[in-house]
Design a protein around this motif. Structure first.
Motif, PDB file in Angstrom:
ATOM      1  N   THR A 197      37.089 -39.481 -27.528  1.00 20.45           N
ATOM      2  CA  THR A 197      36.092 -38.910 -25.805  1.00 20.45           C
ATOM      3  C   THR A 197      37.812 -38.847 -24.785  1.00 20.45           C
ATOM      4  OG1 THR A 197      34.307 -40.409 -26.280  1.00 20.45           O
ATOM      5  CG2 THR A 197      34.936 -39.249 -24.348  1.00 20.45           C
ATOM      6  N   LEU A 198      38.882 -39.051 -25.115  1.00 24.23           N
ATOM      7  CA  LEU A 198      39.833 -38.962 -24.216  1.00 24.23           C
ATOM      8  C   LEU A 198      40.630 -37.595 -24.946  1.00 24.23           C
ATOM      9  CD1 LEU A 198      41.109 -42.533 -23.576  1.00 24.23           C
ATOM     10  CD2 LEU A 198      39.885 -40.697 -21.553  1.00 24.23           C
ATOM     11  N   GLU A 199      40.452 -37.156 -25.706  1.00 26.12           N
ATOM     12  CA  GLU A 199      41.607 -36.655 -26.413  1.00 26.12           C
ATOM     13  C   GLU A 199      40.335 -34.781 -26.418  1.00 26.12           C
ATOM     14  OE1 GLU A 199      42.448 -36.559 -30.516  1.00 26.12           O
ATOM     15  OE2 GLU A 199      44.166 -38.131 -30.211  1.00 26.12           O
ATOM     16  N   GLU A 200      38.860 -35.325 -26.672  1.00 23.85           N
ATOM     17  CA  GLU A 200      38.407 -34.291 -26.380  1.00 23.85           C
ATOM     18  C   GLU A 200      38.698 -34.101 -24.704  1.00 23.85           C
ATOM     19  OE1 GLU A 200      33.776 -33.794 -26.594  1.00 23.85           O
ATOM     20  OE2 GLU A 200      34.340 -35.428 -27.209  1.00 23.85           O
ATOM     21  N   LEU A 201      38.510 -34.462 -24.019  1.00 22.36           N
ATOM     22  CA  LEU A 201      39.158 -34.515 -22.782  1.00 22.36           C
ATOM     23  C   LEU A 201      39.637 -33.191 -22.370  1.00 22.36           C
ATOM     24  CD1 LEU A 201      38.465 -35.316 -19.422  1.00 22.36           C
ATOM     25  CD2 LEU A 201      40.317 -36.259 -19.970  1.00 22.36           C
ATOM     26  N   LEU A 202      41.070 -32.915 -23.018  1.00 15.24           N
ATOM     27  CA  LEU A 202      42.127 -32.366 -23.287  1.00 15.24           C
ATOM     28  C   LEU A 202      41.654 -31.234 -24.478  1.00 15.24           C
ATOM     29  CD1 LEU A 202      44.376 -35.112 -21.790  1.00 15.24           C
ATOM     30  CD2 LEU A 202      43.307 -34.210 -21.135  1.00 15.24           C
ATOM     31  N   VAL A 218      29.644 -33.635 -21.102  1.00 17.37           N
ATOM     32  CA  VAL A 218      28.584 -34.284 -20.241  1.00 17.37           C
ATOM     33  C   VAL A 218      27.936 -35.147 -20.709  1.00 17.37           C
ATOM     34  CG1 VAL A 218      27.073 -33.545 -17.805  1.00 17.37           C
ATOM     35  CG2 VAL A 218      28.774 -32.268 -18.774  1.00 17.37           C
ATOM     36  N   GLY A 219      27.348 -34.707 -21.214  1.00 16.87           N
ATOM     37  CA  GLY A 219      25.591 -35.486 -21.706  1.00 16.87           C
ATOM     38  C   GLY A 219      26.678 -37.118 -22.588  1.00 16.87           C
ATOM     39  N   LYS A 220      27.680 -37.218 -23.063  1.00 11.57           N
ATOM     40  CA  LYS A 220      28.453 -38.050 -23.918  1.00 11.57           C
ATOM     41  C   LYS A 220      28.630 -39.041 -22.858  1.00 11.57           C
ATOM     42  CE  LYS A 220      31.216 -37.580 -27.278  1.00 11.57           C
ATOM     43  NZ  LYS A 220      31.818 -36.322 -27.673  1.00 11.57           N
ATOM     44  N   ILE A 221      29.198 -38.369 -21.811  1.00  8.98           N
ATOM     45  CA  ILE A 221      30.083 -39.703 -20.418  1.00  8.98           C
ATOM     46  C   ILE A 221      28.826 -39.691 -19.489  1.00  8.98           C
ATOM     47  CG2 ILE A 221      32.053 -38.028 -20.943  1.00  8.98           C
ATOM     48  CD1 ILE A 221      31.965 -36.674 -18.077  1.00  8.98           C
ATOM     49  N   ARG A 223      26.066 -40.440 -20.953  1.00  8.59           N
ATOM     50  CA  ARG A 223      24.809 -41.352 -21.859  1.00  8.59           C
ATOM     51  C   ARG A 223      26.043 -43.110 -21.399  1.00  8.59           C
ATOM     52  NH1 ARG A 223      24.318 -37.460 -24.733  1.00  8.59           N
ATOM     53  NH2 ARG A 223      26.223 -38.180 -26.353  1.00  8.59           N
ATOM     54  N   HIS A 224      27.165 -42.988 -21.574  1.00  6.35           N
ATOM     55  CA  HIS A 224      27.502 -44.489 -21.521  1.00  6.35           C
ATOM     56  C   HIS A 224      28.281 -44.393 -19.717  1.00  6.35           C
ATOM     57  CE1 HIS A 224      28.173 -42.519 -25.813  1.00  6.35           C
ATOM     58  NE2 HIS A 224      29.143 -44.270 -25.851  1.00  6.35           N
ATOM     59  N   GLY A 225      27.522 -44.352 -18.979  1.00  3.07           N
ATOM     60  CA  GLY A 225      27.413 -44.936 -18.107  1.00  3.07           C
ATOM     61  C   GLY A 225      28.761 -44.613 -16.327  1.00  3.07           C
ATOM     62  N   VAL A 226      29.202 -43.526 -17.453  1.00  2.00           N
ATOM     63  CA  VAL A 226      30.521 -43.365 -16.034  1.00  2.00           C
ATOM     64  C   VAL A 226      29.431 -42.367 -15.069  1.00  2.00           C
ATOM     65  CG1 VAL A 226      31.963 -41.363 -15.903  1.00  2.00           C
ATOM     66  CG2 VAL A 226      32.452 -42.458 -18.167  1.00  2.00           C
ATOM     67  N   ASP A 227      30.416 -43.203 -13.568  1.00  2.00           N
ATOM     68  CA  ASP A 227      29.361 -42.405 -12.498  1.00  2.00           C
ATOM     69  C   ASP A 227      29.787 -41.359 -12.745  1.00  2.00           C
ATOM     70  OD1 ASP A 227      29.034 -43.303  -9.671  1.00  2.00           O
ATOM     71  OD2 ASP A 227      30.014 -41.329  -9.893  1.00  2.00           O
ATOM     72  N   PRO A 228      27.788 -40.492 -12.275  1.00  2.00           N
ATOM     73  CA  PRO A 228      28.480 -38.891 -12.130  1.00  2.00           C
ATOM     74  C   PRO A 228      29.719 -38.074 -11.133  1.00  2.00           C
ATOM     75  CG  PRO A 228      25.915 -39.986 -11.245  1.00  2.00           C
ATOM     76  CD  PRO A 228      26.971 -41.334 -11.091  1.00  2.00           C
ATOM     77  N   TYR A 229      29.587 -39.131  -9.865  1.00  2.00           N
ATOM     78  CA  TYR A 229      31.015 -38.361  -9.540  1.00  2.00           C
ATOM     79  C   TYR A 229      32.435 -38.136 -10.183  1.00  2.00           C
ATOM     80  CZ  TYR A 229      28.150 -38.327  -5.161  1.00  2.00           C
ATOM     81  OH  TYR A 229      27.095 -38.861  -4.234  1.00  2.00           O
ATOM     82  N   MET A 230      32.705 -39.039 -10.732  1.00  2.00           N
ATOM     83  CA  MET A 230      33.584 -39.399 -11.917  1.00  2.00           C
ATOM     84  C   MET A 230      33.714 -37.995 -12.507  1.00  2.00           C
ATOM     85  SD  MET A 230      34.687 -43.320 -11.486  1.00  2.00           S
ATOM     86  CE  MET A 230      35.202 -43.928 -10.086  1.00  2.00           C
ATOM     87  N   ALA A 231      32.260 -38.666 -13.489  1.00  2.00           N
ATOM     88  CA  ALA A 231      32.256 -37.963 -14.945  1.00  2.00           C
ATOM     89  C   ALA A 231      32.536 -36.068 -13.929  1.00  2.00           C
ATOM     90  CB  ALA A 231      30.685 -37.714 -15.088  1.00  2.00           C
ATOM     91  N   TYR A 232      31.980 -35.325 -12.526  1.00  2.00           N
ATOM     92  CA  TYR A 232      32.165 -34.773 -12.680  1.00  2.00           C
ATOM     93  C   TYR A 232      33.374 -34.501 -12.620  1.00  2.00           C
ATOM     94  CZ  TYR A 232      31.622 -29.866 -10.027  1.00  2.00           C
ATOM     95  OH  TYR A 232      31.339 -28.444 -10.137  1.00  2.00           O
ATOM     96  N   GLU A 233      33.890 -34.995 -12.422  1.00  2.00           N
ATOM     97  CA  GLU A 233      36.068 -34.711 -11.605  1.00  2.00           C
ATOM     98  C   GLU A 233      36.595 -35.038 -13.587  1.00  2.00           C
ATOM     99  OE1 GLU A 233      37.768 -37.484  -9.457  1.00  2.00           O
ATOM    100  OE2 GLU A 233      36.564 -37.642  -8.303  1.00  2.00           O
ATOM    101  N   SER A 257      22.503 -29.789 -14.890  1.00  2.00           N
ATOM    102  CA  SER A 257      21.675 -29.924 -16.043  1.00  2.00           C
ATOM    103  C   SER A 257      20.893 -31.533 -16.420  1.00  2.00           C
ATOM    104  CB  SER A 257      21.193 -28.548 -17.297  1.00  2.00           C
ATOM    105  OG  SER A 257      20.107 -28.773 -18.280  1.00  2.00           O
ATOM    106  N   ILE A 258      22.504 -31.348 -17.619  1.00  2.00           N
ATOM    107  CA  ILE A 258      21.973 -32.080 -18.249  1.00  2.00           C
ATOM    108  C   ILE A 258      22.489 -34.134 -17.539  1.00  2.00           C
ATOM    109  CG2 ILE A 258      24.061 -33.907 -19.551  1.00  2.00           C
ATOM    110  CD1 ILE A 258      23.124 -31.014 -20.848  1.00  2.00           C
ATOM    111  N   LEU A 259      22.709 -33.680 -16.080  1.00  2.00           N
ATOM    112  CA  LEU A 259      22.437 -35.440 -15.088  1.00  2.00           C
ATOM    113  C   LEU A 259      21.355 -35.574 -15.228  1.00  2.00           C
ATOM    114  CD1 LEU A 259      23.595 -37.371 -13.739  1.00  2.00           C
ATOM    115  CD2 LEU A 259      23.975 -35.359 -11.735  1.00  2.00           C
ATOM    116  N   LYS A 260      20.018 -33.829 -15.008  1.00  2.00           N
ATOM    117  CA  LYS A 260      18.682 -34.270 -14.222  1.00  2.00           C
ATOM    118  C   LYS A 260      17.668 -34.585 -15.950  1.00  2.00           C
ATOM    119  CE  LYS A 260      14.441 -31.205 -13.993  1.00  2.00           C
ATOM    120  NZ  LYS A 260      13.881 -30.680 -14.137  1.00  2.00           N
ATOM    121  N   THR A 261      18.360 -34.243 -17.150  1.00  2.00           N
ATOM    122  CA  THR A 261      18.041 -34.962 -18.530  1.00  2.00           C
ATOM    123  C   THR A 261      18.571 -35.973 -18.432  1.00  2.00           C
ATOM    124  OG1 THR A 261      18.456 -32.855 -19.335  1.00  2.00           O
ATOM    125  CG2 THR A 261      17.766 -34.773 -21.238  1.00  2.00           C
ATOM    126  N   GLU A 262      19.064 -36.986 -17.834  1.00  2.00           N
ATOM    127  CA  GLU A 262      20.002 -38.116 -18.195  1.00  2.00           C
ATOM    128  C   GLU A 262      19.274 -39.168 -17.045  1.00  2.00           C
ATOM    129  OE1 GLU A 262      21.661 -41.677 -19.333  1.00  2.00           O
ATOM    130  OE2 GLU A 262      21.802 -39.644 -20.796  1.00  2.00           O
TER     131      GLU A 262
END
Length: 270
Positions: A197-202, A218-221, A223-233, A257-262
């Motif tokens: 996941t970290l490699e995918e980030l970069l 977006v869906g992956k992070i 679903r694994h509980g990352v805070d939405p504000y941090m997820a957006y960063e 869209s993905i946040l709404k679905t989650e």
């Protein structure tokens, strides 16, 4: 003073008056004045140029950087045009350029205030980025071993697109040159989910896959509980590694869209 030397002298004076740091150098590109973290003294520079029969002039890359493309006849003995031609043409607006004494090309771009070039840039054999404040580049009308540097055009130096800086930074981070410890690295037991996941980030996405890859990330992070504000960063960081990045409107549409679905999924599953 011969005509060539007078032209070199006049160019040095004109460049110095514009505020550039002019450095007289030998035929082996060794500086003839102190220049690190200072601007060489005008009188010293001009006296050296007057007295020397074969010195060249260079300028420090303080407010601009240079994409230096070598040929197999240059010092690197590698054809940098193979790597240079991989840079998307839309990232390379017309700008001042010159042909070097060895037949290579150098493209000049103004630096940006909103994004910095990596300190160690190595994007492939035969191509170099001169960008640090104490780097310098030899310029026309210098003559090296009987072969001249020549300006290709009279274009102004263009400000580098933000996407070009991101591309160069990304390419340099993936360069296979560098520490043998890095090149010989092998993960024990394979990569973990977190590592992937970290490699995918970069990792940059191809232009036709940017939306799909971003949606998946977006869906992956989320679903694994990352805070939405941090997820957006994190999403913004990933997008910066795309060449070119998605625009803000498109990125926001995907994220929302993905946040709404989650959120809907969590509501159903309790």
């Amino acid at each position: 003073m011969q005509e060539e030397r007078k032209k070199l002298f006049d160019t040095a004076v004109a460049l110095y008056k514009t505020g550039l740091s002019v450095i007289p150098v030998t035929q082996d590109k060794k500086p003839l004045v102190k220049f690190k973290d200072i601007r060489p003294d005008f009188k010293t520079v001009t006296n050296i140029i007057r007295a020397s029969r074969d010195c060249m002039i260079a300028v420090k890359t303080e407010d601009f950087f240079v994409i230096d493309v070598d040929t197999d006849k240059g010092t690197s003995h590698a054809n940098g045009f193979e790597e240079f031609n991989k840079i998307p043409t839309e990232l390379l607006p017309a700008t001042l350029s010159q042909t070097t004494a060895s037949g290579g090309k150098q493209y000049f771009y103004l630096k940006r205030n909103d994004i910095q070039l990596n300190k160690m840039l190595n994007i492939g054999a035969g191509i170099d980025i001169k960008a640090q404040r104490n780097n310098f580049v030899v310029i026309a009308p210098s003559i090296r071993h009987g072969r001249p540097y020549r300006w290709d055009n009279h274009n102004p130096i263009t400000t580098a697109p933000k996407e070009l800086i991101k591309y160069l930074n990304q390419k340099s981070s993936k360069s296979k040159k560098g520490s043998n410890y890095v090149n010989n690295w092998q993960p024990i037991g394979g990569k973990t989910y977190t590592g992937r996941t970290l490699e995918e980030l970069l990792t940059s996405s191809q232009q036709g896959r940017r939306n799909l890859d971003m949606t998946s990330f977006v869906g992956k992070i989320l679903r694994h509980g990352v805070d939405p504000y941090m997820a957006y960063e994190l999403v913004q960081i990933k997008n910066e590694h795309n060449a070119p990045p998605l625009d803000d409107g498109e990125l926001n549409t995907i994220f929302n869209s993905i946040l709404k679905t989650e959120l809907e999924r969590r509501a159903v599953n309790g």
